[in-house]
Motif scaffolding. Structure first.
Motif, PDB file in Angstrom:
ATOM      1  N   LYS A   1      11.867  20.742 -11.348  1.00  0.00           N
ATOM      2  CA  LYS A   1      10.457  20.381 -11.306  1.00  0.00           C
ATOM      3  C   LYS A   1      10.184  19.118 -10.502  1.00  0.00           C
ATOM      4  CE  LYS A   1       8.582  22.526 -15.484  1.00  0.00           C
ATOM      5  NZ  LYS A   1       7.986  22.289 -16.797  1.00  0.00           N
ATOM      6  N   GLU A   2      11.271  18.420 -10.130  1.00  0.00           N
ATOM      7  CA  GLU A   2      11.080  17.198  -9.353  1.00  0.00           C
ATOM      8  C   GLU A   2      10.337  17.512  -8.060  1.00  0.00           C
ATOM      9  OE1 GLU A   2      14.823  15.426  -8.629  1.00  0.00           O
ATOM     10  OE2 GLU A   2      15.268  15.073 -10.736  1.00  0.00           O
ATOM     11  N   LYS A   3       9.325  16.734  -7.803  1.00  0.00           N
ATOM     12  CA  LYS A   3       8.508  16.973  -6.615  1.00  0.00           C
ATOM     13  C   LYS A   3       9.268  16.528  -5.365  1.00  0.00           C
ATOM     14  CE  LYS A   3       4.805  18.521  -8.665  1.00  0.00           C
ATOM     15  NZ  LYS A   3       4.330  19.894  -8.461  1.00  0.00           N
ATOM     16  N   ARG A   4       9.172  17.349  -4.347  1.00  0.00           N
ATOM     17  CA  ARG A   4       9.766  16.945  -3.074  1.00  0.00           C
ATOM     18  C   ARG A   4       8.887  15.874  -2.450  1.00  0.00           C
ATOM     19  NH1 ARG A   4      10.203  22.908  -2.427  1.00  0.00           N
ATOM     20  NH2 ARG A   4      12.319  23.458  -2.986  1.00  0.00           N
ATOM     21  N   SER A   5       9.508  14.831  -1.941  1.00  0.00           N
ATOM     22  CA  SER A   5       8.713  13.723  -1.422  1.00  0.00           C
ATOM     23  C   SER A   5       9.369  13.173  -0.164  1.00  0.00           C
ATOM     24  CB  SER A   5       8.598  12.625  -2.480  1.00  0.00           C
ATOM     25  OG  SER A   5       9.867  12.043  -2.705  1.00  0.00           O
ATOM     26  N   PHE A   6       8.803  12.051   0.292  1.00  0.00           N
ATOM     27  CA  PHE A   6       9.330  11.407   1.487  1.00  0.00           C
ATOM     28  C   PHE A   6      10.441  10.407   1.150  1.00  0.00           C
ATOM     29  CE2 PHE A   6       5.151  12.901   2.577  1.00  0.00           C
ATOM     30  CZ  PHE A   6       5.250  13.299   3.898  1.00  0.00           C
ATOM     31  N   LYS A   7      10.814  10.323  -0.141  1.00  0.00           N
ATOM     32  CA  LYS A   7      11.733   9.260  -0.561  1.00  0.00           C
ATOM     33  C   LYS A   7      13.062   9.301   0.191  1.00  0.00           C
ATOM     34  CE  LYS A   7      10.053   8.428  -5.253  1.00  0.00           C
ATOM     35  NZ  LYS A   7      10.358   8.530  -6.689  1.00  0.00           N
ATOM     36  N   PHE A   8      13.601  10.523   0.352  1.00  0.00           N
ATOM     37  CA  PHE A   8      14.931  10.586   0.951  1.00  0.00           C
ATOM     38  C   PHE A   8      14.925  10.134   2.413  1.00  0.00           C
ATOM     39  CE2 PHE A   8      13.933  14.384   3.288  1.00  0.00           C
ATOM     40  CZ  PHE A   8      14.968  14.567   4.188  1.00  0.00           C
ATOM     41  N   LEU A   9      13.723  10.070   3.036  1.00  0.00           N
ATOM     42  CA  LEU A   9      13.648   9.618   4.426  1.00  0.00           C
ATOM     43  C   LEU A   9      13.840   8.112   4.551  1.00  0.00           C
ATOM     44  CD1 LEU A   9      10.624  11.720   5.737  1.00  0.00           C
ATOM     45  CD2 LEU A   9      13.043  12.171   6.105  1.00  0.00           C
ATOM     46  N   PHE A  10      13.573   7.388   3.456  1.00  0.00           N
ATOM     47  CA  PHE A  10      13.643   5.932   3.530  1.00  0.00           C
ATOM     48  C   PHE A  10      15.048   5.442   3.871  1.00  0.00           C
ATOM     49  CE2 PHE A  10       9.880   5.748   0.367  1.00  0.00           C
ATOM     50  CZ  PHE A  10       8.996   5.911   1.422  1.00  0.00           C
ATOM     51  N   ARG A  11      16.063   6.204   3.469  1.00  0.00           N
ATOM     52  CA  ARG A  11      17.427   5.732   3.767  1.00  0.00           C
ATOM     53  C   ARG A  11      17.709   5.727   5.270  1.00  0.00           C
ATOM     54  NH1 ARG A  11      21.328  10.211   3.735  1.00  0.00           N
ATOM     55  NH2 ARG A  11      20.255  12.167   3.322  1.00  0.00           N
TER      56      ARG A  11
ATOM     57  N   SER B   1      21.253  11.905  12.952  1.00  0.00           N
ATOM     58  CA  SER B   1      21.596  11.775  11.526  1.00  0.00           C
ATOM     59  C   SER B   1      20.942  12.870  10.695  1.00  0.00           C
ATOM     60  CB  SER B   1      21.156  10.401  11.001  1.00  0.00           C
ATOM     61  OG  SER B   1      21.827   9.361  11.659  1.00  0.00           O
ATOM     62  N   LEU B   2      19.654  13.140  10.962  1.00  0.00           N
ATOM     63  CA  LEU B   2      18.929  14.171  10.217  1.00  0.00           C
ATOM     64  C   LEU B   2      19.585  15.545  10.372  1.00  0.00           C
ATOM     65  CD1 LEU B   2      15.184  13.279  10.922  1.00  0.00           C
ATOM     66  CD2 LEU B   2      16.188  13.541   8.651  1.00  0.00           C
TER      67      LEU B   2
ATOM     68  N   LEU C   1       9.308  19.218   5.407  1.00  0.00           N
ATOM     69  CA  LEU C   1      10.227  18.650   4.420  1.00  0.00           C
ATOM     70  C   LEU C   1      10.489  19.620   3.278  1.00  0.00           C
ATOM     71  CD1 LEU C   1       9.111  14.918   4.145  1.00  0.00           C
ATOM     72  CD2 LEU C   1      11.274  15.786   5.008  1.00  0.00           C
ATOM     73  N   GLU C   2       9.471  20.369   2.877  1.00  0.00           N
ATOM     74  CA  GLU C   2       9.668  21.366   1.821  1.00  0.00           C
ATOM     75  C   GLU C   2      10.712  22.392   2.256  1.00  0.00           C
ATOM     76  OE1 GLU C   2       5.904  23.067   0.919  1.00  0.00           O
ATOM     77  OE2 GLU C   2       5.205  21.342  -0.247  1.00  0.00           O
ATOM     78  N   ARG C   3      10.610  22.817   3.523  1.00  0.00           N
ATOM     79  CA  ARG C   3      11.550  23.824   4.013  1.00  0.00           C
ATOM     80  C   ARG C   3      12.952  23.231   4.165  1.00  0.00           C
ATOM     81  NH1 ARG C   3       6.817  26.165   7.472  1.00  0.00           N
ATOM     82  NH2 ARG C   3       7.191  24.525   8.971  1.00  0.00           N
ATOM     83  N   ILE C   4      13.041  21.981   4.651  1.00  0.00           N
ATOM     84  CA  ILE C   4      14.348  21.347   4.815  1.00  0.00           C
ATOM     85  C   ILE C   4      14.955  21.025   3.452  1.00  0.00           C
ATOM     86  CG2 ILE C   4      15.531  19.280   5.672  1.00  0.00           C
ATOM     87  CD1 ILE C   4      13.383  19.207   7.918  1.00  0.00           C
ATOM     88  N   ASN C   5      14.129  20.468   2.555  1.00  0.00           N
ATOM     89  CA  ASN C   5      14.629  20.066   1.240  1.00  0.00           C
ATOM     90  C   ASN C   5      15.040  21.257   0.392  1.00  0.00           C
ATOM     91  OD1 ASN C   5      14.342  17.399   1.788  1.00  0.00           O
ATOM     92  ND2 ASN C   5      12.450  17.111   0.652  1.00  0.00           N
ATOM     93  N   GLU C   6      14.460  22.417   0.684  1.00  0.00           N
ATOM     94  CA  GLU C   6      14.893  23.614  -0.042  1.00  0.00           C
ATOM     95  C   GLU C   6      16.393  23.814   0.159  1.00  0.00           C
ATOM     96  OE1 GLU C   6      14.082  28.414  -0.264  1.00  0.00           O
ATOM     97  OE2 GLU C   6      13.621  27.290   1.548  1.00  0.00           O
ATOM     98  N   ILE C   7      16.861  23.544   1.372  1.00  0.00           N
ATOM     99  CA  ILE C   7      18.300  23.652   1.654  1.00  0.00           C
ATOM    100  C   ILE C   7      19.055  22.511   0.996  1.00  0.00           C
ATOM    101  CG2 ILE C   7      20.036  23.731   3.482  1.00  0.00           C
ATOM    102  CD1 ILE C   7      18.178  26.151   3.486  1.00  0.00           C
TER     103      ILE C   7
ATOM    104  N   HIS D   1      13.253  19.627  11.904  1.00  0.00           N
ATOM    105  CA  HIS D   1      13.852  18.288  11.984  1.00  0.00           C
ATOM    106  C   HIS D   1      13.245  17.472  13.122  1.00  0.00           C
ATOM    107  CE1 HIS D   1      16.971  19.968   9.313  1.00  0.00           C
ATOM    108  NE2 HIS D   1      17.174  18.713   8.979  1.00  0.00           N
ATOM    109  N   SER D   2      12.943  18.135  14.229  1.00  0.00           N
ATOM    110  CA  SER D   2      12.311  17.430  15.355  1.00  0.00           C
ATOM    111  C   SER D   2      10.935  16.914  14.948  1.00  0.00           C
ATOM    112  CB  SER D   2      12.180  18.372  16.556  1.00  0.00           C
ATOM    113  OG  SER D   2      13.442  18.797  16.989  1.00  0.00           O
TER     114      SER D   2
END
Length: 733
Positions: free
Chosen positions: A156-166, A247-248, A462-468, A279-280
């Motif tokens: 249920k965790e919402k996909r967000s922009f958080k992982f991009l901050f790294r 990196s992405l 991001l939803e499509r990428i984060n699904e993976i 990713h682009s």
């Protein structure tokens, strides 16, 4: 219960699962696509109606699947799932007077059809003089509201922009310099309207040409400074952009390499390529648009303050015009989102069809089906063009309204400013400064709205990428074993059952219970489709068995680290891949440096050495994609050499010699017999002469073991094995 909320599929195999997700949400339970896919399995052909039905029952629904008429749809409680165009699923959530049908399409969003439009999409059969289509109806039970899915909270965790901050953190210092450059650029820009006012109010009014030249020189220096700062900023940005993009995509590939083998059975090439394109989009958002909007907002704030100081009425007009502009742009956000999903789906289909068309060109020409294949490709292009046309139409409507609002705002500001000059409330220089400021403010407002569009686009990507990224790795939890207990016990396949589609009625492997002794050669034979290759894949950990278990020694294969286990195995599969690199690297494919002695030995055993050594570059000879330039027999010998080079404890050969001539096959089989000493070997073959000397022969028929023994004992039985080999080995009657 709420109204149907549209959910979008992330690839073409997920329409059925997404429809079930919408039904669950309508009745008050939210599940992610990933969690639902664990009980509603997609195959290479997507999800079946039977699969949706079984998943719905697990979730706590009572379901009725039936062929229904359009009149029956109008009288039945909704929502329901419809089988659409014979290859898709949609949710029907409302019927108005039997003539208007409201559809939630996971590929296109919410759409409305009249009766004439609806019929051809849904009607599939005719019985008892009535046109009917397939529908699934739902009713909740108490179990629906109490069912707990494993890992539901995590899903249920919402996909967000958080992982991009790294990715930002790695380049904090460079971004600091870029932001300083933005601040300096904004400060220099702030001076320009005052210089413009000075030229008119001081230079021209006092007819002081020297002062005018001085101001113009100052403007020139400011322009040069801004250009230099902008050049350095863009240079920094380019370097960061390249590194972040690498990196992405690299992290995406790392994740793909960790996913289970079964994942790649259900994903189309086009879907994965579209995710690469995503990713682009994300990289451009991170490095370009985010910083551009930062600069635009700084400009907006600075010039808004100056404009407010100059004239509050003009500022109020500008603010009102900007709000209207923003409101107009916001009207298109939802429609753009729907079109983006539709475009993604169509581009994925187009990529897949184009890839298939190009890679199959020789076969198409050989089979004389050029015209049909070209028309199929053109139909895909037409469908893609239609979606792009809708997107262009939407964009043109949005731009037309935006231009109109902006121009009206500029005209009103000009009239108000000119009136203020005539009435003496503003100097001519101030009016020119105001016009300059308005010009500078128009761009940030437009950039801000485009940024909101970009945020929407990137969120979808991001939803499509984060699904993976959110999928479970092949090895699941850490701590899996990298060693075997009592390997001398061999491989024990204990009453296993498996089918590729868990909802299918026919079992691919049904109750197989055999022991593959350690250090011996076991052959698996049977007619095509009997489950031989599937059994090899199960032993290699491609899939989890649905019943029973497979143990290597005394260790359950599910407790083994899959990467470690495959490292112990030399494998030649029917669909083995030849890489576009040197012959030497195709044999020694692991990450280590090539061992020349092992390479030569492997080439000798596979009877490929003489061919390679006759080439000008020998083992350094580059092979084309998929082994272009090699015969099927040469490819197969390279694949055998690859397995031998590894020198593993376990060897699995799936039709490894079926493309070889009799002479080469005999020589290779003799060489392999010596190589097999002390190794556990499993061979699958149709040409049974290659398995005649096996220590144990297992005969499969329709997924079941029907005979086990050696060549002599099974031949004497005159059973299934005898019937398979009598023609090849001329055993007579």
């Amino acid at each position: 219960m709420a109204h149907i909320k549209i959910e979008h599929q992330h690839d073409s195999m997920q329409c059925g699962i997404t429809c079930l997700q919408m039904i669950c949400r309508y009745f008050g339970r939210e599940y992610s696509l990933d969690s639902l896919s664990k009980i509603c399995f997609a195959t290479t052909e997507g999800v079946s109606m039977l699969g949706i039905n079984e998943a719905a029952r697990i979730l706590g629904f009572q379901t009725v699947s039936a062929r229904a008429t359009i009149e029956e749809l109008s009288e039945t409680p909704l929502p329901c799932i419809l089988h659409w165009n014979q290859n898709h699923f949609v949710v029907l959530y409302k019927v108005k007077k039997g003539k208007k049908f409201y559809i939630a399409d996971p590929g296109k969003g919410k759409t409305t059809y009249n009766l004439e439009e609806f019929r051809p999409h849904w009607i599939s059969t005719r019985s008892n003089d009535e046109d009917k289509g397939i529908a699934m109806f739902f009713e909740t039970t108490p179990a629906f509201f109490t069912y707990q899915m494993e890992g539901e909270d995590r899903q249920k965790e919402k996909r967000s922009f958080k992982f991009l901050f790294r990715y930002f953190k790695k380049y904090r210092k460079a971004f600091s310099w870029i932001i300083l450059g933005l601040l300096a650029g904004s400060a220099l820009q702030l001076v320009l309207p005052f210089l413009t006012q000075s030229i008119v109010d001081v230079g021209i009014k006092n007819q002081d040409i020297g002062f005018i030249w001085l101001i113009l020189l100052g403007q020139l220096m400011l322009t040069i400074s801004r250009t230099a700062i902008d050049f350095v900023r863009r240079w920094f940005l380019l370097r960061i952009s390249m590194r972040i993009n690498i990196s992405l995509v690299s992290d995406f590939f790392i994740k793909l390499l960790k996913l289970p083998m079964s994942f790649f059975d259900t994903k189309l090439m086009g879907d994965l390529m579209q995710r690469m394109n995503d990713h682009s989009r994300v990289n451009n958002f991170l490095t370009q648009q985010t910083l551009n909007i930062t600069f635009a907002m700084l400009t907006f704030v600075v010039f808004s303050v100056v404009l407010f100081i100059y004239n509050k009425v003009v500022f109020a007009i500008f603010l009102l015009g900007s709000i209207l502009y923003g409101g107009w742009m916001a009207l298109f956000l939802r429609r753009r989102k729907v079109l983006d999903y539709e475009l993604f789906e169509q581009q994925a289909i187009n990529n897949n069809r184009t890839y298939e068309f190009i890679t199959s060109m020789q076969e198409i020409k050989l089979q004389d089906c050029e015209q049909r294949k070209r028309k199929e490709w053109e139909e895909t292009q037409v469908n893609l063009f239609r979606v792009q046309q809708k997107s262009l139409k939407l964009q043109q409507t949005q731009e037309a309204g935006s231009i109109f609002i902006n121009e009206v705002k500029n005209i009103v500001v000009t009239v108000v400013a000119a009136t203020a000059v005539i009435q003496g409330h503003m100097t001519l220089g101030m009016m020119l400064a105001v016009q300059y400021i308005i010009g500078q403010l128009n761009s940030p407002v437009e950039q801000l709205m485009n940024f909101f569009y970009s945020v929407q686009d990137v969120k979808i990507s991001l939803e499509r990428i984060n699904e993976i990224h959110q999928m479970d790795d092949e090895n699941g939890k850490e701590g899996l074993l990298t060693g075997l207990d009592h390997p001398e016990d061999g491989i024990h396949i204990s009453n296993i059952m498996f089918k590729y589609d868990p909802h299918a009625l026919r079992k691919t492997i049904d109750g197989v219970d055999i022991l593959i002794p350690q250090g011996k050669v076991t052959a698996i034979v049977g007619a095509s489709g009997s489950g031989k290759t599937t059994l090899i894949r199960l032993m290699l950990g491609y899939y989890l068995v649905l019943e029973g278990k497979i143990t290597i020694g005394d260790t359950d294969i599910n407790q083994l680290n899959r990467k470690w286990w495959r490292r112990q195995c030399g494998v030649v599969m029917q669909e083995g891949v030849i890489f576009s690199e040197s012959i030497g690297r195709n044999i020694a494919v692991d990450d280590a440096e090539i061992d020349e002695d092992r390479l030569m030995r492997a080439a000798e055993i596979a009877c490929i050495k003489d061919y390679v050594m006759a080439l000008p570059l020998k083992f350094n000879t580059k092979i084309g994609r998929d082994g272009v330039g090699l015969s099927q027999g040469q490819k197969q010998r390279i694949l055998i050499a690859r397995a031998v080079y590894k020198n593993p404890d376990y060897i699995f050969l799936d039709e490894a010699t079926n493309s070889l001539d009799a002479n080469n096959e005999r020589n290779i089989v003799e060489n392999l017999d010596k190589f097999y000493q002390g190794k556990t070997v499993v061979i699958v073959a149709h040409r049974l002469s290659t398995v005649k000397n096996a220590d144990q022969i297992v005969v499969l028929d329709q997924g079941k073991v029907v005979e086990v023994g050696n060549h002599e004992s099974l031949t004497a039985k005159r059973g299934a094995y005898y019937n398979l080999v009598k023609n090849q080995l001329e055993l007579g009657n």
